[in-house]
Design a protein around this motif. Sequence first.
Motif, PDB file in Angstrom:
ATOM      1  N   ILE A 237      17.766   1.445  -9.186  1.00 13.82           N
ATOM      2  CA  ILE A 237      16.789   0.279  -8.584  1.00 13.82           C
ATOM      3  C   ILE A 237      15.417   1.018  -8.402  1.00 13.82           C
ATOM      4  O   ILE A 237      14.483   0.151  -8.519  1.00 13.82           O
ATOM      5  CB  ILE A 237      17.432  -0.274  -7.298  1.00 13.82           C
ATOM      6  CG1 ILE A 237      18.766  -0.869  -7.889  1.00 13.82           C
ATOM      7  CG2 ILE A 237      16.390  -1.260  -6.784  1.00 13.82           C
ATOM      8  CD1 ILE A 237      19.438  -1.443  -6.595  1.00 13.82           C
ATOM      9  N   MET A 238      15.252   2.191  -8.097  1.00  9.27           N
ATOM     10  CA  MET A 238      14.254   2.940  -7.669  1.00  9.27           C
ATOM     11  C   MET A 238      13.268   3.123  -8.961  1.00  9.27           C
ATOM     12  O   MET A 238      12.030   2.648  -9.178  1.00  9.27           O
ATOM     13  CB  MET A 238      14.269   4.125  -7.112  1.00  9.27           C
ATOM     14  CG  MET A 238      14.381   4.243  -5.604  1.00  9.27           C
ATOM     15  SD  MET A 238      14.420   6.194  -5.162  1.00  9.27           S
ATOM     16  CE  MET A 238      14.245   6.032  -3.448  1.00  9.27           C
ATOM     17  N   GLY A 239      13.942   3.330 -10.212  1.00 11.97           N
ATOM     18  CA  GLY A 239      13.116   3.062 -11.274  1.00 11.97           C
ATOM     19  C   GLY A 239      12.762   2.196 -11.852  1.00 11.97           C
ATOM     20  O   GLY A 239      11.409   1.854 -12.308  1.00 11.97           O
TER      21      GLY A 239
ATOM     22  N   VAL B 183      10.021   1.714   0.146  1.00 13.64           N
ATOM     23  CA  VAL B 183      10.365   2.511   1.424  1.00 13.64           C
ATOM     24  C   VAL B 183      11.606   2.351   1.672  1.00 13.64           C
ATOM     25  O   VAL B 183      12.532   3.348   2.294  1.00 13.64           O
ATOM     26  CB  VAL B 183       9.611   1.941   2.532  1.00 13.64           C
ATOM     27  CG1 VAL B 183       9.686   3.162   3.639  1.00 13.64           C
ATOM     28  CG2 VAL B 183       8.067   2.138   1.946  1.00 13.64           C
ATOM     29  N   TRP B 184      12.396   1.266   1.711  1.00 16.00           N
ATOM     30  CA  TRP B 184      13.961   1.102   2.153  1.00 16.00           C
ATOM     31  C   TRP B 184      14.673   1.736   1.062  1.00 16.00           C
ATOM     32  O   TRP B 184      15.858   2.409   1.512  1.00 16.00           O
ATOM     33  CB  TRP B 184      14.143  -0.611   2.020  1.00 16.00           C
ATOM     34  CG  TRP B 184      14.095  -0.957   3.403  1.00 16.00           C
ATOM     35  CD1 TRP B 184      12.981  -1.987   4.062  1.00 16.00           C
ATOM     36  CD2 TRP B 184      14.905  -0.901   4.574  1.00 16.00           C
ATOM     37  NE1 TRP B 184      13.091  -2.257   5.028  1.00 16.00           N
ATOM     38  CE2 TRP B 184      14.412  -1.577   5.727  1.00 16.00           C
ATOM     39  CE3 TRP B 184      16.077  -0.144   4.770  1.00 16.00           C
ATOM     40  CZ2 TRP B 184      15.000  -1.592   6.859  1.00 16.00           C
ATOM     41  CZ3 TRP B 184      16.999  -0.071   5.936  1.00 16.00           C
ATOM     42  CH2 TRP B 184      16.344  -0.785   7.106  1.00 16.00           C
ATOM     43  N   LEU B 185      14.560   1.829  -0.238  1.00 16.06           N
ATOM     44  CA  LEU B 185      15.188   2.526  -1.044  1.00 16.06           C
ATOM     45  C   LEU B 185      15.043   4.124  -0.791  1.00 16.06           C
ATOM     46  O   LEU B 185      16.189   4.732  -1.047  1.00 16.06           O
ATOM     47  CB  LEU B 185      14.864   2.473  -2.488  1.00 16.06           C
ATOM     48  CG  LEU B 185      15.011   0.877  -3.064  1.00 16.06           C
ATOM     49  CD1 LEU B 185      14.375   0.667  -4.424  1.00 16.06           C
ATOM     50  CD2 LEU B 185      16.461   0.647  -3.033  1.00 16.06           C
ATOM     51  N   THR B 186      14.297   4.529  -0.119  1.00 14.70           N
ATOM     52  CA  THR B 186      14.219   6.082   0.203  1.00 14.70           C
ATOM     53  C   THR B 186      15.142   6.027   1.220  1.00 14.70           C
ATOM     54  O   THR B 186      15.640   7.161   1.564  1.00 14.70           O
ATOM     55  CB  THR B 186      12.700   6.315   0.336  1.00 14.70           C
ATOM     56  OG1 THR B 186      11.742   6.213  -0.628  1.00 14.70           O
ATOM     57  CG2 THR B 186      12.599   7.799   0.897  1.00 14.70           C
TER      58      THR B 186
ATOM     59  N   LEU C  63      10.621   0.785  10.449  1.00 15.38           N
ATOM     60  CA  LEU C  63      12.055   0.956  10.478  1.00 15.38           C
ATOM     61  C   LEU C  63      12.668   2.160   9.271  1.00 15.38           C
ATOM     62  O   LEU C  63      13.209   3.075   9.672  1.00 15.38           O
ATOM     63  CB  LEU C  63      12.751  -0.357  10.645  1.00 15.38           C
ATOM     64  CG  LEU C  63      14.253  -0.090  10.671  1.00 15.38           C
ATOM     65  CD1 LEU C  63      14.585   0.663  12.188  1.00 15.38           C
ATOM     66  CD2 LEU C  63      14.884  -1.507  10.722  1.00 15.38           C
ATOM     67  N   PRO C  64      12.420   1.587   8.205  1.00 22.00           N
ATOM     68  CA  PRO C  64      13.165   2.514   7.057  1.00 22.00           C
ATOM     69  C   PRO C  64      12.473   4.049   7.046  1.00 22.00           C
ATOM     70  O   PRO C  64      13.353   5.062   6.861  1.00 22.00           O
ATOM     71  CB  PRO C  64      12.811   1.816   5.783  1.00 22.00           C
ATOM     72  CG  PRO C  64      11.666   0.983   6.045  1.00 22.00           C
ATOM     73  CD  PRO C  64      11.679   0.672   7.449  1.00 22.00           C
TER      74      PRO C  64
ATOM     75  N   MET D   5       9.939  11.174   1.086  1.00 20.57           N
ATOM     76  CA  MET D   5       9.275  10.569   2.745  1.00 20.57           C
ATOM     77  C   MET D   5       7.653  11.123   2.476  1.00 20.57           C
ATOM     78  O   MET D   5       6.724  10.219   3.074  1.00 20.57           O
ATOM     79  CB  MET D   5       9.856  11.417   3.820  1.00 20.57           C
ATOM     80  CG  MET D   5       9.552  10.883   4.966  1.00 20.57           C
ATOM     81  SD  MET D   5      10.787  11.485   6.321  1.00 20.57           S
ATOM     82  CE  MET D   5      10.423  13.452   5.944  1.00 20.57           C
ATOM     83  N   ALA D   6       7.329  12.375   2.231  1.00 15.91           N
ATOM     84  CA  ALA D   6       6.003  12.726   2.194  1.00 15.91           C
ATOM     85  C   ALA D   6       5.172  11.972   1.487  1.00 15.91           C
ATOM     86  O   ALA D   6       4.110  11.349   1.733  1.00 15.91           O
ATOM     87  CB  ALA D   6       5.723  14.209   1.846  1.00 15.91           C
TER      88      ALA D   6
END
Length: 292
Positions: A50-52, A97-100, A188-189, A237-238
Amino acid sequence: MLSVILIIKILILITAGPCGITLNSSIVAVQLRHWMKGVNLGECDQITLIMGFTNVLLQCYFVLDGTIDTLELYEHLDKEFIFVSYTFFFFFISLWVWLTAWLAICYCLRLVNISHRVFIILKKTVPCWITQLLLGTVVILAMINIPIFWTMNTKAKQNTSFTSPVDFFNYEPNIKYLSFAAALGCCLPTLITFLCMGLSLMSLLRHVQRVKQNISQSWSGKMKTHAKACVTIFLLMALNVFFFLTVFIFILLQLYIGNNWDTLFWSIIMASPSGQAVILLLGNSKLQSDIL
């Protein structure tokens, strides 16, 4: 005669766009090929898929937006198109961000051993329900971000033409609603990712201490897995934090300064989907070998 800034923007569009689409499409293609062969994708593989796919759509949006901006076509577009495009942007950034965060949760549940009852329940349920959780995340984020279109005060500006995407911000948004959407979609994520990153790092340090006392191949293998997972989550995250700061500075430059520095930050934004694809490939040896 084309200006230097215009030439730079065209070169970035030609290079960053196809690069990001190609890298992320390769990730999607590999995961889909495994799924079509009957391979049961794990929770991390589903999130990577899903990220891709999200990065492909996001990169296409950046290319379209950059092309319209470079050719100065915004004055020929309706304000509704601008609203829809920014709603699309907010939705996919929140999903990014939520997928991370979900990937950090899965790594944390896989690597960290805590005897607390809540942690044990999460460790058993999250991998089994990851598909439903991801689908629920998409639906909830859509429900949060799509109403932004109707929360904009379209009476704040007299003319209806757009000479640049910054004209969108001359409209008066509902600050309370945008704050709520930003808190739930981004803050939040990010906090969840920080927490999972901290727990995974603590687990890695405990393994390091055990290795010092009793060196063995099994502990060495586990330590490598922990280290790679921690590095992957930290880099993602960075990248998220760096991306948000870049977007914020880019908007400020266009609103208040308007100098050529905004081209640099725009180039960083264009390259962000490619950067996430590289991080995912470096953090997944199997995915990397399949693509190669």
